[in-house]
Design an enzyme around this catalytic site. Sequence first.
Site, PDB file in Angstrom:
ATOM      1  N   ASP A 107       0.812  -1.218   0.000  1.00  0.00           N
ATOM      2  CA  ASP A 107       0.000   0.000   0.000  1.00  0.00           C
ATOM      3  C   ASP A 107       0.847   1.269   0.000  1.00  0.00           C
ATOM      4  O   ASP A 107       0.521   2.235  -0.690  1.00  0.00           O
ATOM      5  CB  ASP A 107      -0.936   0.017   1.207  1.00  0.00           C
ATOM      6  CG  ASP A 107      -2.185  -0.814   0.982  1.00  0.00           C
ATOM      7  OD1 ASP A 107      -2.406  -1.241  -0.162  1.00  0.00           O
ATOM      8  OD2 ASP A 107      -2.938  -1.047   1.940  1.00  0.00           O
ATOM      9  N   ARG A 137       7.679  -9.960  -3.988  1.00  0.00           N
ATOM     10  CA  ARG A 137       7.498 -11.400  -4.223  1.00  0.00           C
ATOM     11  C   ARG A 137       6.349 -11.679  -5.176  1.00  0.00           C
ATOM     12  O   ARG A 137       6.333 -12.706  -5.848  1.00  0.00           O
ATOM     13  CB  ARG A 137       7.250 -12.104  -2.884  1.00  0.00           C
ATOM     14  CG  ARG A 137       8.480 -12.166  -2.004  1.00  0.00           C
ATOM     15  CD  ARG A 137       8.197 -12.814  -0.666  1.00  0.00           C
ATOM     16  NE  ARG A 137       7.239 -12.048   0.115  1.00  0.00           N
ATOM     17  CZ  ARG A 137       7.216 -12.016   1.442  1.00  0.00           C
ATOM     18  NH1 ARG A 137       8.107 -12.705   2.123  1.00  0.00           N
ATOM     19  NH2 ARG A 137       6.323 -11.306   2.083  1.00  0.00           N
ATOM     20  N   LEU A 272       8.797  14.940   8.852  1.00  0.00           N
ATOM     21  CA  LEU A 272       9.827  15.971   8.702  1.00  0.00           C
ATOM     22  C   LEU A 272       9.774  16.613   7.319  1.00  0.00           C
ATOM     23  O   LEU A 272      10.386  17.656   7.101  1.00  0.00           O
ATOM     24  CB  LEU A 272      11.214  15.374   8.961  1.00  0.00           C
ATOM     25  CG  LEU A 272      11.468  14.916  10.400  1.00  0.00           C
ATOM     26  CD1 LEU A 272      12.888  14.398  10.545  1.00  0.00           C
ATOM     27  CD2 LEU A 272      11.226  16.050  11.392  1.00  0.00           C
ATOM     28  N   HIS A 332       7.505  10.802  15.068  1.00  0.00           N
ATOM     29  CA  HIS A 332       6.946  12.033  14.489  1.00  0.00           C
ATOM     30  C   HIS A 332       6.999  13.208  15.467  1.00  0.00           C
ATOM     31  O   HIS A 332       7.585  14.263  15.174  1.00  0.00           O
ATOM     32  CB  HIS A 332       5.491  11.831  14.075  1.00  0.00           C
ATOM     33  CG  HIS A 332       5.294  10.804  13.005  1.00  0.00           C
ATOM     34  ND1 HIS A 332       6.277  10.462  12.110  1.00  0.00           N
ATOM     35  CD2 HIS A 332       4.222  10.041  12.677  1.00  0.00           C
ATOM     36  CE1 HIS A 332       5.808   9.534  11.284  1.00  0.00           C
ATOM     37  NE2 HIS A 332       4.576   9.273  11.605  1.00  0.00           N
TER      38      HIS A 332
END
Length: 584
Positions: A107, A137, A272, A332
């Site tokens: 994703d 894979r 960041l 974060h």
Amino acid sequence: MAAQITPSSSSSSLAFSSEFNVWKPMRCCFFKWVSHVCPRIRPTNHFQIKSSNGHPLNAVSMQGGMDGSPLAKGINPEEQEEFFIDILDKEEALSTLSITVVGASGDLAKKKIFPALFALYYEDCLPKNFIVFGYARTKLTDEELRNIISTTLTCRIDKRENCKDKMEQFLKRCFYHSGEYNSEENFAELDIKLKKKEAGKLSNRLFYLSIPPNIFVDVVRCASMKASSANGWTRVIVEKPFGRDSESSAELTRCLKKYLTEDQIFRIDHYLGKELVENLSVLRFSNLIFEPLWSRNYIRNVQFIFSEDFGTEGRGGYFDNYGIIRDIMQNHLLQILALFAMETPVSLDAEDIRNEKVKVLRSMKPLGLEDVIIGQYKGHNKGGRAYPGYTDDSTVPKNSITPTFAAAALFINNARWDGVPFLMKAGKALHRKRAEIRVQFRHVPGNLYKRNFGTDLDKATNELVLRVQPDEAIYLKINNKVPGLGMRLDRSDLNLLYRARYPTEIPDAYERLLLDAIAGERRLFIRSDELDAAWSLFTPLLKELEAKKIAPELYPYGSRGPVGAHYLAAKYNVRWGDLGGEDD
């Protein structure tokens, strides 16, 4: 002679070497790239090569008879672009950039990495000779990968005229190789395909590890031994989590450094790369009104708030192994705190900035149970709709005590911040989605208008808010007289709303970070000692929570979180800044 423009901390901002090569973006992105990667090279009346502190060098070493070149003589501003492009055009024709996305069927790759690479291509910020390989894979053909990628690509809102053509051109540069993550043979096959596409040019290779952390080392070992560049640079972007605690993080770093140097490892924290986080140091260091106030003398507390208005919703398997503290706080929010609180760096060089961040982290005491409140969301009915609890998720154990919410109070033991509470709050399934930094200033001593505020002194407090997402904004809350004959005071905002002031679309954080990694700019990536310092703050707390099996306080899905968070703030005479209306 090959020119090398680097963001290094060496004495010269512009060096010439036959050992390395340089890539350059296309012309439209040229000055954007130069200012981004080489901020010390600025137009002047007579072009000068400057050292990292901004002062001209008395002498610059130029190999290969450069004394008669325009660099030695000086270039007027009108000639600068043409001069650089001539040098870089020659180098670009002889080099290639190969980007391999490991875990290409996942994703993150589909939703973030491939779209970010396309955005950079769309903005002419990638070199002329580049290719993108997906590696996973899953058995796919090149065309099947392109079909998957094409569903996630979008063009800038303000630049749609040639969107379809650009997409087709980008997809033609995308290829796929299927293989096991621990197979040197499969990576050797990838190397053969890369060399065929690179066609004998000097190759630079970037590997993006969009995979679970338990296979980082296998991939790095195979890529390093069988698919690294033989004549250019090889860099690896590593996604969080970087371990679960100090010990596992240190072991991961030790294993990676068997095959890579620290300069080859780019530990990415996408927060960041957020526009408002990038702007934090600009706001502070380039505005005289803020820097003198940035200390315990004027700031009462600082709050770092992260909230999501959705739960795990079928994706709790990964989250339950880490929890909100590891997933959000330790990386974060702590990274943003370090940027906020650091001393003025010597320069904008990556190492100077990261050195100051490490000093902040090392000045903080590790967290204890008394400094933290944890919570977990429960099922809730609202507006005729049933919202599931965390343990109602089929991928989460029914008896899980993993926190989905945490609030913490941290302190920095240095002269600038002694005694100032730095409060963090992060949670899932809360009342709204928001990430922001809130700076609450001290009360005005002997305030003449104190009686106009009644007993609520918080209303008399100035507050600076940097909203990271959504609807990026910077606003300052001030006290103001309401027009009229009486003396009635109102709290108003001086507001910079980004979408109103800057109508162009804000680039995604992954775009900025990918561009930096390609350019070798490490300012927004995490160094190993920085990672060690960050984990040292949270590891004792995490071990104590798990050893004592501390049960989290339950809070309803869609609420403001557990009540305990308010008691934690009140303990330090602080009121959370996001408790007012929607725009607070």
